[in-house]
Design an enzyme around this catalytic site. Structure first.
Site, PDB file in Angstrom:
ATOM      1  N   GLY A  53     -13.947 -12.779   0.277  1.00 33.08           N
ATOM      2  CA  GLY A  53     -15.391 -12.583   0.172  1.00 33.08           C
ATOM      3  C   GLY A  53     -16.202 -12.746   1.441  1.00 33.08           C
ATOM      4  O   GLY A  53     -17.427 -12.849   1.370  1.00 33.08           O
ATOM      5  N   TRP A  55     -16.859 -10.554   3.792  1.00 32.66           N
ATOM      6  CA  TRP A  55     -17.769  -9.420   4.020  1.00 32.66           C
ATOM      7  C   TRP A  55     -18.956  -9.524   3.063  1.00 32.66           C
ATOM      8  O   TRP A  55     -20.089  -9.245   3.435  1.00 32.66           O
ATOM      9  CB  TRP A  55     -17.031  -8.080   3.821  1.00 32.66           C
ATOM     10  CG  TRP A  55     -16.229  -7.669   5.027  1.00 32.66           C
ATOM     11  CD1 TRP A  55     -15.702  -8.499   5.974  1.00 32.66           C
ATOM     12  CD2 TRP A  55     -15.885  -6.333   5.428  1.00 32.66           C
ATOM     13  NE1 TRP A  55     -15.034  -7.760   6.922  1.00 32.66           N
ATOM     14  CE2 TRP A  55     -15.124  -6.450   6.622  1.00 32.66           C
ATOM     15  CE3 TRP A  55     -16.113  -5.070   4.902  1.00 32.66           C
ATOM     16  CZ2 TRP A  55     -14.617  -5.319   7.291  1.00 32.66           C
ATOM     17  CZ3 TRP A  55     -15.600  -3.953   5.575  1.00 32.66           C
ATOM     18  CH2 TRP A  55     -14.876  -4.078   6.748  1.00 32.66           C
ATOM     19  N   ASP A  78     -12.443  -6.555  -6.318  1.00 28.37           N
ATOM     20  CA  ASP A  78     -11.106  -6.819  -5.764  1.00 28.37           C
ATOM     21  C   ASP A  78     -10.109  -7.013  -6.906  1.00 28.37           C
ATOM     22  O   ASP A  78     -10.488  -7.340  -8.027  1.00 28.37           O
ATOM     23  CB  ASP A  78     -11.112  -8.077  -4.882  1.00 28.37           C
ATOM     24  CG  ASP A  78      -9.929  -8.102  -3.919  1.00 28.37           C
ATOM     25  OD1 ASP A  78     -10.137  -7.818  -2.720  1.00 28.37           O
ATOM     26  OD2 ASP A  78      -8.780  -8.375  -4.349  1.00 28.37           O
ATOM     27  N   LYS A 159     -11.361   0.265   6.352  1.00 27.69           N
ATOM     28  CA  LYS A 159     -10.229  -0.081   7.221  1.00 27.69           C
ATOM     29  C   LYS A 159      -9.184   1.029   7.165  1.00 27.69           C
ATOM     30  O   LYS A 159      -8.907   1.584   6.102  1.00 27.69           O
ATOM     31  CB  LYS A 159      -9.617  -1.394   6.729  1.00 27.69           C
ATOM     32  CG  LYS A 159      -8.294  -1.695   7.404  1.00 27.69           C
ATOM     33  CD  LYS A 159      -8.064  -3.128   7.646  1.00 27.69           C
ATOM     34  CE  LYS A 159      -7.736  -3.922   6.410  1.00 27.69           C
ATOM     35  NZ  LYS A 159      -7.894  -5.338   6.673  1.00 27.69           N
TER      36      LYS A 159
HETATM   37  N1  SAM Z   1     -13.025  -8.105   3.283  1.00 24.53           N
HETATM   38  C1  SAM Z   1     -12.388  -9.287   2.711  1.00 24.53           C
HETATM   39  C2  SAM Z   1     -13.082 -10.503   3.250  1.00 24.53           C
HETATM   40  O1  SAM Z   1     -13.826 -10.352   4.205  1.00 24.53           O
HETATM   41  O2  SAM Z   1     -12.892 -11.590   2.697  1.00 24.53           O
HETATM   42  C3  SAM Z   1     -10.918  -9.324   3.036  1.00 24.53           C
HETATM   43  C4  SAM Z   1     -10.158  -8.248   2.312  1.00 24.53           C
HETATM   44  S1  SAM Z   1      -8.414  -8.510   2.369  1.00 24.53           S
HETATM   45  C5  SAM Z   1      -8.028  -8.091   4.032  1.00 24.53           C
HETATM   46  C6  SAM Z   1      -7.793  -7.140   1.511  1.00 24.53           C
HETATM   47  C7  SAM Z   1      -8.064  -7.185   0.048  1.00 24.53           C
HETATM   48  O3  SAM Z   1      -7.736  -5.909  -0.509  1.00 24.53           O
HETATM   49  C8  SAM Z   1      -7.236  -8.200  -0.741  1.00 24.53           C
HETATM   50  O4  SAM Z   1      -8.066  -9.189  -1.287  1.00 24.53           O
HETATM   51  C9  SAM Z   1      -6.561  -7.376  -1.824  1.00 24.53           C
HETATM   52  O5  SAM Z   1      -6.532  -8.020  -3.088  1.00 24.53           O
HETATM   53  C10 SAM Z   1      -7.464  -6.146  -1.872  1.00 24.53           C
HETATM   54  N2  SAM Z   1      -6.836  -4.978  -2.476  1.00 24.53           N
HETATM   55  C11 SAM Z   1      -5.670  -4.369  -2.128  1.00 24.53           C
HETATM   56  N3  SAM Z   1      -5.414  -3.324  -2.937  1.00 24.53           N
HETATM   57  C12 SAM Z   1      -6.460  -3.254  -3.826  1.00 24.53           C
HETATM   58  C13 SAM Z   1      -6.761  -2.397  -4.895  1.00 24.53           C
HETATM   59  N4  SAM Z   1      -5.951  -1.397  -5.229  1.00 24.53           N
HETATM   60  N5  SAM Z   1      -7.902  -2.613  -5.603  1.00 24.53           N
HETATM   61  C14 SAM Z   1      -8.717  -3.647  -5.272  1.00 24.53           C
HETATM   62  N6  SAM Z   1      -8.479  -4.494  -4.251  1.00 24.53           N
HETATM   63  C15 SAM Z   1      -7.361  -4.305  -3.537  1.00 24.53           C
END
Ligand code: SAM
Length: 305
Positions: A53, A55, A78, A159
């Site tokens: 969280g 962002w 998420d 990303k």
């Molecule tokens: N932006 C977040 C932050 O600032 O805290 C970090 C995001 S983290 C790098 C990547 C996230 O992508 C993970 O929490 C993962 O659960 C989510 N994710 C991956 N595949 C997903 C999907 N198909 N649907 C929803 N979330 C997904």
């Protein structure tokens, strides 16, 4: 020793804890905004793949003003559960699933978002082509949702893994946005293939009707990527010769600022005492390693089972 050496290795990890962010990723969004001013006049925003969280924290801090009678709407989604944040509406779901997309879209009740951000990352397998492919599918799922809810002129940030298929992604994104830039915030390690695509001025092709069946996720697109992966040859890329586009690339974040690949000494505090390593601001609420910790705490491993 473990903690302090990690702190020394990663300045943004330490800064995130000092600034109360749940993850170091917060600085990536802040540095992207520094360069592209993506938060300007934003009222409705969707944060895809938002956990834990950081962002959403940045969005909430930057967009919600004290005393605002009609604060901006921030929706975070998420796969993982996420601890609550002020002013942020949360959904737990998979963004590649139509049901999740529909839930987000229905939340807008016909209204539109000014900004959609996606920091999604699949669990990496270590097989680069496969990871890149899954990342691209996540990006396309995010774009699919975006085409339903972004207002004309709006911004999409996501990303990507910079790989050989970036030209194809770029060409597809260019169909929907007037400006597409690949950017690398200073807080994103140089050693990582991660970058962020900043798509500005949403203007879908005339007559384009958003659909949950995205033509960009159709068989021919997938087949092309699959062929590339299987043959390990880039010839399958339909964008060749003059059609092969050069993706504009921008490094963002103050050049005088911290470099995520550098090692910095831990600062001595103003009273002369040593820096104390901090705990993460928000520990994961349901980490996959929880079962192991529970077993360890119950002395399970010493019982000779
Ligand atoms: N932006 C977040 C932050 O600032 O805290 C970090 C995001 S983290 C790098 C990547 C996230 O992508 C993970 O929490 C993962 O659960 C989510 N994710 C991956 N595949 C997903 C999907 N198909 N649907 C929803 N979330 C997904």
């Amino acid at each position: 020793m473990g903690k302090s050496s990690k702190d020394k290795r990663d300045i943004y990890y330490r800064l995130a804890k000092e600034n109360g962010y749940r993850a170091r990723s917060a600085f990536k969004l802040l540095q992207i905004n520094e360069h592209f001013n993506i938060f300007k006049d934003v009222r409705n925003v969707v944060d895809l793949c938002a956990a834990p969280g950081s962002w959403s924290q940045v969005l909430s801090q930057q967009l919600i003003k004290e005393g605002d009678q009609h604060p901006p709407k921030i929706i975070a989604v998420d796969l993982q559960a996420m601890a609550p944040l002020p002013g942020v509406i949360q959904y737990q779901g998979d963004i590649t699933k139509t049901s999740t997309a529909e839930k987000i879209i229905s939340h807008f009740q016909g209204g539109l978002a000014d900004l959609v951000v996606c920091d999604g990352a699949p669990d990496v397998t270590g097989l680069h082509d496969m990871d890149e492919y899954i990342q691209a599918q996540l990006l396309l799922a995010a774009l699919n949702i975006t085409t339903h809810i972004l207002r004309t002129g709006g911004t999409f940030v996501a990303k990507i893994f910079r790989g050989k298929d970036i030209t194809l992604l770029y060409a597809q994104l260019k169909l929907f946005f007037k400006t597409v830039t690949c950017s690398k915030p200073r807080s994103s390690r140089n050693s990582s293939v991660e970058a962020f695509i900043v798509c500005q001025d949403y203007s879908p092709p005339e007559g384009y009707v958003p659909s949950m069946v995205n033509p960009m996720m159709d068989l021919s697109y997938s087949m092309h990527l699959l062929l590339t992966i299987l043959t390990l040859k880039d010839e399958a890329n339909p964008l060749v010769g003059p059609n092969r586009m050069i993706v504009p690339f921008i490094a963002c974040g103050d050049l005088e600022g911290f470099d995520s690949d550098m090692t910095y000494p831990l600062p001595v505090l103003p009273d002369g005492s040593e820096y104390q390593s901090l705990e993460p601001h928000q520990a994961p609420i349901a980490p996959p390693y929880q079962t192991f910790l529970d077993l360890k705490r119950s002395n399970f491993f010493n019982k000779g089972v």
